[in-house]
Design a protein around this motif. Structure first.
Motif, short mmCIF file in Angstrom:
data_model
loop_
_atom_site.label_atom_id
_atom_site.label_comp_id
_atom_site.label_asym_id
_atom_site.label_seq_id
_atom_site.Cartn_x
_atom_site.Cartn_y
_atom_site.Cartn_z
N PHE A 253 0.83 -1.21 0.00
CA PHE A 253 0.00 0.00 0.00
C PHE A 253 0.87 1.26 0.00
O PHE A 253 0.34 2.37 -0.15
N LEU A 254 2.18 1.10 0.14
CA LEU A 254 3.11 2.23 0.10
C LEU A 254 3.77 2.32 -1.27
O LEU A 254 3.94 1.30 -1.95
N PRO A 255 4.17 3.53 -1.70
CA PRO A 255 4.88 3.66 -2.99
C PRO A 255 6.15 2.81 -3.00
O PRO A 255 6.84 2.66 -1.99
N TRP A 259 10.80 2.43 -8.14
CA TRP A 259 10.56 3.38 -9.22
C TRP A 259 11.26 4.72 -8.99
O TRP A 259 11.04 5.66 -9.75
N VAL A 260 12.06 4.80 -7.95
CA VAL A 260 12.89 5.99 -7.72
C VAL A 260 14.31 5.62 -8.15
O VAL A 260 14.97 4.81 -7.50
N PRO A 261 14.80 6.15 -9.27
CA PRO A 261 16.07 5.68 -9.84
C PRO A 261 17.23 5.66 -8.87
O PRO A 261 18.01 4.70 -8.84
N GLU A 262 17.34 6.70 -8.02
CA GLU A 262 18.50 6.74 -7.12
C GLU A 262 18.37 5.74 -5.97
O GLU A 262 19.36 5.44 -5.29
N LEU A 263 17.17 5.21 -5.72
CA LEU A 263 16.97 4.24 -4.63
C LEU A 263 16.92 2.80 -5.13
O LEU A 263 17.09 1.87 -4.33
N ARG A 264 16.68 2.61 -6.41
CA ARG A 264 16.48 1.27 -6.95
C ARG A 264 17.63 0.31 -6.62
O ARG A 264 17.37 -0.85 -6.27
N TYR A 276 12.70 7.02 3.00
CA TYR A 276 11.70 7.22 1.95
C TYR A 276 10.42 6.46 2.30
O TYR A 276 9.30 7.01 2.17
N VAL A 277 10.56 5.21 2.75
CA VAL A 277 9.39 4.39 3.06
C VAL A 277 8.59 5.00 4.19
O VAL A 277 7.35 5.15 4.10
N PHE A 278 9.26 5.40 5.27
CA PHE A 278 8.54 5.85 6.45
C PHE A 278 8.19 7.33 6.43
O PHE A 278 7.55 7.83 7.37
N ASN A 279 8.56 8.01 5.37
CA ASN A 279 8.07 9.37 5.16
C ASN A 279 6.79 9.39 4.34
O ASN A 279 6.19 10.46 4.13
N GLN A 280 6.35 8.22 3.89
CA GLN A 280 5.11 8.15 3.11
C GLN A 280 3.90 8.24 4.06
O GLN A 280 3.95 7.78 5.21
N PRO A 281 2.81 8.83 3.60
CA PRO A 281 1.61 8.95 4.43
C PRO A 281 1.13 7.58 4.91
O PRO A 281 0.98 6.65 4.12
#
Length: 350
Positions: A253-255, A259-264, A276-281
């Motif tokens: 359910f999280l982005p 799909w973020v090139p610098e994180l892939r 990045y994961v835990f900054n998502q709503p």
């Protein structure tokens, strides 16, 4: 990891990282019954009025201590012998292929030992299938007399079991005139109820010997038995659900950081990916609420006598979201006094 083969030495993706890890590589025990197994099948005479229980009266021992009892069972070829040898290395008295009807007698012999046999592990399998029907009766007898027992069930996929039997060119114990898959199907049906009663289920489909030993060590090596032990396992849904999971969490359910090139290129172990994961709503709120839910579930498990739980945390590939969440969740559980093992099953498979 079968009774008939030496597993492939290559490392699989089911590596353990985190709160309890071992590289135990001992293999000094030969195949066959553990020392004392033959004697255990020749029970001595029993005094009138004696019974196995929490206050056994034996000659010269006013109050005999009841030994811990672990019953190891599961699918043929899934690693019962490896699990038994691991417990033997940890100091358990191991009896291989003991007829189930003799389990109460084995416990009584341990109680008579005045503490010399404090922990007993019994391997029960379909090699003793004519006695297998007595297992439930023996377990009920032990429960009625106040003996605590745990059941460890070794599971594996049909594909893995077929490969293992074919590699050693041995028939399945139950296949008769049929195929290996027929024997596996018959055994699954025979063991269905026992698997449901198991306190700990270990899926060995993708494990080698050392990884199975690490799992057994993590559960049984401690000096004191904790109230609850948890395995937190990250996985990828595209590789299939873990068959030994008690609880499954879906982080899709999280982005997806894929799909973020610098994180892939990174994994959930990387701080940038975790942030990045835990900054998502909803991510932090989910972790908080699920941790509270696990406290409620853990209390229920303890009341029911369940000592092991496997929490599977999944995302698409088992690389980013599930790994980051598993790390946070395992840390939360450990901080609450739950002994926790962290496993990243599919990380590195891409």
């Amino acid at each position: 990891m079968t009774e008939h083969e030496t597993p492939k030495p290559e490392h699989t993706a089911d590596g353990q990282t985190g709160h309890k890890e071992t590289g135990d590589d001992r293999s000094r025990h030969a195949e066959g019954p553990a020392p004392g197994a033959v004697a255990a099948q020749q029970p001595p005479g029993q005094e009138d009025g004696e019974q196995v229980g929490t206050g056994i009266e034996t000659a010269g021992v006013p109050e005999a201590a009841i030994p811990e009892l672990v019953i190891i069972s599961g699918m043929s070829g899934a690693g019962r012998s490896t699990a038994a040898k691991c417990l033997e290395d940890l100091g358990w008295f191991v009896v291989d292929n003991l007829p189930p009807a003799l389990i109460p007698t084995m416990v009584e012999l341990g109680a008579r030992s005045q503490g010399n046999v404090a922990r007993i592990a019994v391997v029960v399998d379909v090699r003793g299938r004519r006695f297998f029907d007595n297992l439930r009766e023996s377990l009920a007898d032990l429960a009625a007399k106040g003996v605590t027992r745990r059941i460890v069930f070794l599971e594996s996929s049909d594909d893995a079991l077929v490969r293992r039997f074919e590699s050693v060119r041995r028939p399945h114990p139950l296949q008769g005139d049929g195929r290996i898959v027929d024997g596996i199907a018959a055994e699954r049906e025979l063991l269905r109820e026992l698997r449901g009663d198991a306190d700990l289920v270990i899926d060995t489909s993708s494990l080698n010997v050392h990884e199975l030993r690490a799992k057994m060590d993590a559960q049984f090596a401690g000096e004191e038995e904790p109230e609850l032990r948890a395995t937190v396992m990250s996985f990828g849904f595209k590789y299939g659900l873990p068959v030994d999971a008690d609880l499954v969490v879906d982080m899709r359910f999280l982005p997806n950081p894929h799909w973020v090139p610098e994180l892939r290129p990174y994994t959930g172990l990387n701080e940038e990916v975790s942030a990045y994961v835990f900054n998502q709503p909803g991510a932090k709120e989910f972790l908080d609420r699920y941790t509270e839910l696990l406290q409620l579930i853990a209390a229920g498990y303890r009341r029911e006598g369940k000592r092991y739980v496997t929490i599977a945390v999944g995302c698409t590939g088992g690389k980013h979201r599930s790994v980051a969440t598993s790390e946070k969740l395992a840390a939360r559980l450990a901080s609450q006094g739950v002994e926790t093992v962290l496993v990243h099953r599919d990380m590195g498979r891409e």
